[in-house]
Design an enzyme around this catalytic site. Structure first.
Site, PDB file in Angstrom:
ATOM      1  N   CYS A 118     -10.778  78.670  28.895  1.00 47.14           N
ATOM      2  CA  CYS A 118     -11.711  77.321  29.497  1.00 47.14           C
ATOM      3  C   CYS A 118     -13.072  77.793  29.104  1.00 47.14           C
ATOM      4  CB  CYS A 118     -11.593  77.312  31.051  1.00 47.14           C
ATOM      5  SG  CYS A 118      -9.570  76.901  31.452  1.00 47.14           S
ATOM      6  N   HIS A 259     -17.097  72.945  33.271  1.00 49.18           N
ATOM      7  CA  HIS A 259     -15.678  72.795  32.932  1.00 49.18           C
ATOM      8  C   HIS A 259     -14.888  71.702  34.162  1.00 49.18           C
ATOM      9  CE1 HIS A 259     -11.715  74.056  32.056  1.00 49.18           C
ATOM     10  NE2 HIS A 259     -11.663  74.823  32.968  1.00 49.18           N
ATOM     11  N   ASN A 289      -7.294  69.414  33.467  1.00 50.27           N
ATOM     12  CA  ASN A 289      -8.025  70.217  32.605  1.00 50.27           C
ATOM     13  C   ASN A 289      -7.261  70.426  31.428  1.00 50.27           C
ATOM     14  OD1 ASN A 289      -8.886  72.841  31.984  1.00 50.27           O
ATOM     15  ND2 ASN A 289      -8.323  73.985  34.011  1.00 50.27           N
TER      16      ASN A 289
HETATM   17  O1  UT7 Z   1      -9.506  76.488  34.286  1.00 49.42           O
HETATM   18  C1  UT7 Z   1      -9.315  77.629  34.383  1.00 49.42           C
HETATM   19  C2  UT7 Z   1      -9.643  78.566  35.668  1.00 49.42           C
HETATM   20  N1  UT7 Z   1      -8.734  77.847  36.522  1.00 49.42           N
HETATM   21  C3  UT7 Z   1      -9.219  77.329  37.817  1.00 49.42           C
HETATM   22  O2  UT7 Z   1     -10.454  77.326  38.025  1.00 49.42           O
HETATM   23  C4  UT7 Z   1      -8.191  76.876  38.701  1.00 49.42           C
HETATM   24  C5  UT7 Z   1      -8.531  77.421  40.028  1.00 49.42           C
HETATM   25  N2  UT7 Z   1      -7.519  77.391  41.290  1.00 49.42           N
HETATM   26  C6  UT7 Z   1      -7.623  75.922  41.689  1.00 49.42           C
HETATM   27  O3  UT7 Z   1      -7.933  75.134  41.053  1.00 49.42           O
HETATM   28  C7  UT7 Z   1      -6.652  75.862  43.014  1.00 49.42           C
HETATM   29  O4  UT7 Z   1      -6.473  76.984  43.552  1.00 49.42           O
HETATM   30  C8  UT7 Z   1      -5.399  75.147  42.795  1.00 49.42           C
HETATM   31  C9  UT7 Z   1      -5.714  73.618  42.688  1.00 49.42           C
HETATM   32  C10 UT7 Z   1      -4.645  75.763  41.616  1.00 49.42           C
HETATM   33  C11 UT7 Z   1      -4.380  75.257  43.994  1.00 49.42           C
HETATM   34  O5  UT7 Z   1      -5.027  74.718  45.171  1.00 49.42           O
HETATM   35  P1  UT7 Z   1      -5.493  75.548  46.478  1.00 49.42           P
HETATM   36  O6  UT7 Z   1      -6.147  74.931  47.442  1.00 49.42           O
HETATM   37  O7  UT7 Z   1      -5.832  76.836  46.030  1.00 49.42           O
HETATM   38  O8  UT7 Z   1      -3.942  75.683  46.965  1.00 49.42           O
HETATM   39  P2  UT7 Z   1      -3.055  77.001  47.154  1.00 49.42           P
HETATM   40  O9  UT7 Z   1      -2.541  77.538  45.803  1.00 49.42           O
HETATM   41  O10 UT7 Z   1      -3.661  78.084  48.162  1.00 49.42           O
HETATM   42  O11 UT7 Z   1      -1.816  76.341  47.943  1.00 49.42           O
HETATM   43  C12 UT7 Z   1      -1.816  75.842  49.332  1.00 49.42           C
HETATM   44  C13 UT7 Z   1      -0.283  75.179  49.366  1.00 49.42           C
HETATM   45  C14 UT7 Z   1       0.613  76.127  49.219  1.00 49.42           C
HETATM   46  O12 UT7 Z   1       1.706  75.893  50.056  1.00 49.42           O
HETATM   47  P3  UT7 Z   1       1.834  77.028  51.287  1.00 49.42           P
HETATM   48  O13 UT7 Z   1       1.977  78.280  50.763  1.00 49.42           O
HETATM   49  O14 UT7 Z   1       0.548  77.013  52.087  1.00 49.42           O
HETATM   50  O15 UT7 Z   1       2.969  76.576  52.365  1.00 49.42           O
HETATM   51  C15 UT7 Z   1       1.125  75.917  47.965  1.00 49.42           C
HETATM   52  O16 UT7 Z   1       2.460  76.411  47.624  1.00 49.42           O
HETATM   53  O17 UT7 Z   1      -0.203  74.133  48.620  1.00 49.42           O
HETATM   54  C16 UT7 Z   1       0.938  74.343  47.904  1.00 49.42           C
HETATM   55  N3  UT7 Z   1       1.004  73.691  46.363  1.00 49.42           N
HETATM   56  C17 UT7 Z   1       1.427  72.479  46.309  1.00 49.42           C
HETATM   57  N4  UT7 Z   1       1.787  71.328  47.340  1.00 49.42           N
HETATM   58  C18 UT7 Z   1       1.604  70.179  46.736  1.00 49.42           C
HETATM   59  C19 UT7 Z   1       0.711  74.186  45.494  1.00 49.42           C
HETATM   60  N5  UT7 Z   1       0.612  73.279  44.287  1.00 49.42           N
HETATM   61  C20 UT7 Z   1       1.150  72.156  44.776  1.00 49.42           C
HETATM   62  C21 UT7 Z   1       1.537  70.857  44.566  1.00 49.42           C
HETATM   63  N6  UT7 Z   1       1.871  69.997  45.342  1.00 49.42           N
HETATM   64  N7  UT7 Z   1       1.299  70.680  42.999  1.00 49.42           N
END
Ligand code: UT7
Length: 335
Positions: A118, A259, A289
């Site tokens: 990225c 980004h 992204n």
């Molecule tokens: O570009 C290169 C660098 N990358 C980044 O900068 C990305 C950095 N990370 C992020 O943007 C975020 O961490 C994400 C958008 C990927 C995820 O958001 P989050 O608020 O960190 O969610 P999480 O991974 O902590 O997941 C929270 C919950 C989980 O469920 P439980 O374990 O709390 O029951 C996930 O399983 O949300 C669940 N979850 C979803 N639910 C519905 C994860 N993906 C999804 C989804 N739809 N698509």
């Protein structure tokens, strides 16, 4: 402001872009995964993304460069260098840059691909700017291009909803007016982040076998939460650092061009810099992204919308796999 020693300044004198026509909206993912539009929008800021159905990254890059050449009235024979930042090259070799060079008929150009995920566009801009600043090259094209759909696991809700396909390019040319163009940058790499965002299979570590395919190793893997934490801190810290290095306050900055990985990371960076949201370029809702594509896509759209004026201070900032991250100060050089 700390002045760098250079003969010329590398100025962005033109922009170009291409995104494929096919749109995948959040509703589409509701139909194939356990997810919903509300979760995606509130956690990421993404509403839809583009997907290239036929062809590869070189097609996206070629179309973006053709748009750039047309809008700047540039003869491909005058292009000196083509740098393509990508993590989704058509093949390991030849480079995507070589394919673009041939497609556009830039018979006098050489070029190469650059892999910094990225942060790829920022790293490629630093490389391209150095080639121009030395006085050795007069027309350097820097491209960020990705067919992220080619490495996405559409059964994984953690990653499938995040990324999109697209490409964008800028032309760098020398100027004796050192007050415009690329002014300075801070770029960082920390490979200790290698286990949180990667594609395990396909390289020399895990060459393709039935086993690697069965294990789904040819898809992007991300520990979103872990990356989120370091991305928020990394992008905000380096953006504040570049402001201090070049002596700019938030009032001096016309636009932050971040980004586009997650609206929450963008907001946190802008807050740390003291920049209000109207001065942040954002198009994540439309494209998701696009990895190396996000920053030049923002530059192209905001310039074409008449948002940038000559003399505007822009801060470009990125964070990505590796880890790689950084920020760059550019003074916009086109009227
Ligand atoms: O570009 C290169 C660098 N990358 C980044 O900068 C990305 C950095 N990370 C992020 O943007 C975020 O961490 C994400 C958008 C990927 C995820 O958001 P989050 O608020 O960190 O969610 P999480 O991974 O902590 O997941 C929270 C919950 C989980 O469920 P439980 O374990 O709390 O029951 C996930 O399983 O949300 C669940 N979850 C979803 N639910 C519905 C994860 N993906 C999804 C989804 N739809 N698509």
């Amino acid at each position: 402001m700390q002045k760098r020693n250079r003969l010329y300044s590398a100025v962005i004198t033109g922009v170009g872009m291409y995104v494929p026509e096919k749109v995948l909206d959040n509703k589409y993912f509701e139909s194939i995964l356990d997810t919903n539009d509300e979760w995606i929008r509130t956690r990421t800021g993404i509403k839809e993304r583009r997907v290239l159905e036929e062809g590869a990254t070189s097609l996206l890059a070629t179309k973006a460069v053709e748009d750039l050449l047309k809008s700047t009235n540039t003869d491909p024979m005058d292009v000196d260098v083509i740098i393509v930042a990508t993590v989704t090259p058509d093949m390991f070799f030849p480079s995507t840059a070589a394919l673009v060079q041939d497609n556009i008929g830039a018979k006098n150009a050489w070029g190469y691909d650059l892999s910094a995920a990225c942060s790829g566009f920022l790293f490629a801009m630093q490389s391209g700017a150095s080639l121009v600043e030395s006085g050795q090259y007069k027309k350097v094209i820097v491209v960020g291009a990705e067919k992220m759909s080619s490495i996405l696991d559409y059964t994984d809700r953690n990653t499938a909803i995040l990324f999109g396909d697209g490409a964008s390019a800028v032309l760098l040319e020398p100027s004796e007016d050192l007050s415009i163009g690329v002014q300075d940058s801070i770029l960082r790499t920390d490979g200790s982040g290698r286990d949180t965002l990667f594609m395990k299979g396909g390289g020399s570590l895990r060459p393709p076998t039935h086993e690697t395919v069965d294990n789904r190793e040819h898809y992007l893997y991300q520990d979103g939460k872990a990356v989120f934490k370091v991305a928020v801190k990394g992008m905000a810290d380096v953006s504040v650092e570049i402001m201090e290095k070049v002596g700019l306050s938030s009032n001096d900055i016309a636009y932050l061009v971040p980004h586009q990985a997650n609206l929450r990371i963008i907001d946190a960076t802008a807050r740390r810099m003291g920049i209000e949201s109207e001065k942040v370029t954002i198009n994540i809702a439309k494209y998701g992204n696009t990895t190396a594509g996000t920053i030049p896509l923002c530059l192209t759209e905001y310039y074409r919308d008449g948002k940038f004026k000559k003399g505007d201070n822009l801060i470009l900032a990125a964070f990505g796999a590796g880890y790689t991250w950084g920020a760059m100060h550019i003074v916009w050089g086109i009227d």
